[in-house]
Design a protein around this motif. Structure first.
Motif, short mmCIF file in Angstrom:
data_model
loop_
_atom_site.label_atom_id
_atom_site.label_comp_id
_atom_site.label_asym_id
_atom_site.label_seq_id
_atom_site.Cartn_x
_atom_site.Cartn_y
_atom_site.Cartn_z
N UNK A 131 27.07 41.16 71.10
CA UNK A 131 26.23 42.36 71.05
C UNK A 131 27.05 43.59 70.65
N UNK A 132 28.28 43.70 71.16
CA UNK A 132 29.14 44.82 70.80
C UNK A 132 29.42 44.82 69.29
N UNK A 133 29.68 43.64 68.80
CA UNK A 133 29.96 43.53 67.36
C UNK A 133 28.73 43.84 66.54
N UNK A 134 27.54 43.37 67.01
CA UNK A 134 26.28 43.67 66.31
C UNK A 134 26.07 45.17 66.24
N UNK A 135 26.30 45.87 67.34
CA UNK A 135 26.09 47.32 67.36
C UNK A 135 27.03 48.04 66.40
N UNK A 136 28.30 47.56 66.27
CA UNK A 136 29.24 48.15 65.33
C UNK A 136 28.75 47.99 63.89
N UNK A 137 28.27 46.77 63.59
CA UNK A 137 27.78 46.50 62.24
C UNK A 137 26.51 47.28 61.94
N UNK A 138 25.66 47.44 62.97
CA UNK A 138 24.41 48.19 62.77
C UNK A 138 24.71 49.65 62.44
N UNK A 139 25.76 50.21 63.05
CA UNK A 139 26.13 51.59 62.75
C UNK A 139 26.59 51.74 61.30
#
Length: 418
Positions: A66-74
């Motif tokens: 989830x942390x990685x998803x949020x980084x990519x989403x930004x």
């Protein structure tokens, strides 16, 4: 707003059925038919849908995915494609890795090439010693980290007491870093650049110079103001020794350089005389521009043979053949009224040098080049290959015109000389 964080750690661990399981926000758990699990981020940018892998489960837990998803989403929100962003990062990392060339590695690669051009094993060992000495300072650095101050630290210990060796080491380090910057595509300036190092290192004053010894050796010379009258007397004598003396005055040559001159050294069409280094006091080939008066003089000599001279034959020949000797030129000077206290054959060079400095205000290095001296430091000689030939062409013409009374009488001297 789409629902996110729909999964629980227990659900992720228990899932065995193949297919995709969505956590929301583009995060997918992909399960293969064999039970393998991995995380993927699905996004859309510029109306194109793409999947960016995050990593395997359980290496990446649900929270980490989830942390990685949020980084990519930004990134996507900023209009940056995560896949391209990752590729750029890999390229930059590879470039940074490529720059990590140690000093020892660079030396080894450089010598593999340079040693092929060295003639003896002794020369190879000499280069190796230079780099081993520098390695005491540079061994812990990558090539791109070496600064000019590091190079100064390599050279300073021997710069005063063993200057010739230190200069040689500097030239070799310059060659090494110049080659390494190109070979390993490092970019940036050469830390061993010679002009800058010359400014940083103390100036070494030598007691003697390889070209000195005839610049102020006590041999008498005429004041430059008396040269036109002297030249008129020389030309009126009309002997072969007088013609040789005229040539010496016009060219600033040393006695033996002129008397041993052969026709193969002359190019009268190009108006130049090339004296091989074997005949030069400093051991370096000298090209002398010939003024029109010098060319006319040469063409009038018997040995010119109507334009078909013997290439290996002497230009100035005695009446019965053979070489004209220096003693004959000394007798000439006495014959036309000058004592040994007034002028010597060699003194003609001093008169020319004084005229260049006092009347024409020529830069020292150019004026010295006219009389085949080189007072520049060894360092400057290395990176300044020029001997100011183009400038010397005009100077020799002005000197020849000045010594020719027929021209000098109607020429207007500079105000400070008049």
């Amino acid at each position: 707003m789409r629902e996110i964080n729909k999964l629980t750690p227990a659900e992720v661990k228990a899932r065995t059925q193949s297919g995709n399981l969505s956590d929301g926000g583009g995060l997918l758990l992909q399960v293969t038919k064999t039970g393998g699990k991995s995380w993927t981020y699905r996004y859309q940018l510029n109306k194109v849908r793409r999947d960016k892998g995050i990593g395997p489960y359980p290496t990446f837990s649900l929270a980490q995915a989830r942390e990685r998803r949020d980084e990519l989403a930004r990134l996507v929100k900023r209009g940056i494609d995560p896949i391209e962003h990752h590729r750029d990062a890999l390229v930059q990392a590879a470039a940074a890795t490529a720059k990590r060339v140690t000093f020892a590695t660079a030396c080894e690669a450089f010598m593999a090439v340079r040693s092929k051009t060295l003639k003896t094993e002794k020369q190879v060992k000499s280069w190796d010693r230079t780099f081993a000495l520098a390695g005491k300072v540079l061994k812990g650095f990558y090539v791109h980290e070496v600064s000019r101050q590091h190079i100064v630290a390599c050279l300073e210990p021997d710069w005063i007491e063993k200057n010739p060796t230190a200069v040689e080491n500097m030239l070799r380090l310059h060659a090494l870093f110049k080659w390494s910057i190109v070979r390993f595509e490092l970019g940036g300036a050469n830390p061993a650049s010679i002009p800058e190092l010359e400014q940083l290192l103390p100036k070494v004053t030598k007691n003697t110079d390889e070209n000195e010894g005839d610049a102020d050796d006590g041999r008498a010379s005429l004041p430059w103001l008396d040269l036109p009258a002297c030249m008129t007397k020389v030309r009126a004598d009309r002997t072969m020794e007088a013609q040789a003396m005229e040539f010496i005055i016009l060219t600033g040559a040393r006695l033996e350089e002129a008397l041993q001159l052969t026709w193969q050294e002359l190019d009268l069409t190009a108006k130049k005389w090339t004296v091989h280094k074997s005949r030069m006091k400093a051991g370096k080939t000298q090209t002398v521009p010939l003024a029109a008066q010098a060319v006319d003089l040469l063409k009038a000599l018997p040995s010119y043979n109507s334009g078909e001279p013997n290439p290996e034959g002497l230009v100035f020949t005695a009446q019965r053949g053979g070489k004209v000797y220096g003693a004959a030129l000394l007798k000439l000077l006495r014959r036309i009224g000058y004592t040994v206290e007034q002028v010597t054959t060699h003194g003609m060079r001093k008169s020319l040098r004084t005229y260049l400095g006092e009347v024409l205000k020529v830069r020292e290095e150019v004026a010295e080049a006219v009389i085949a001296h080189d007072t520049r430091s060894r360092i400057r000689k290395t990176y300044e290959r020029t001997r100011f030939y183009d400038e010397r062409i005009d100077l020799m013409t002005k000197w020849a015109n000045y010594t020719d009374e027929r021209i000098a009488k109607v020429a207007k001297l500079p105000k400070h000389a008049a």
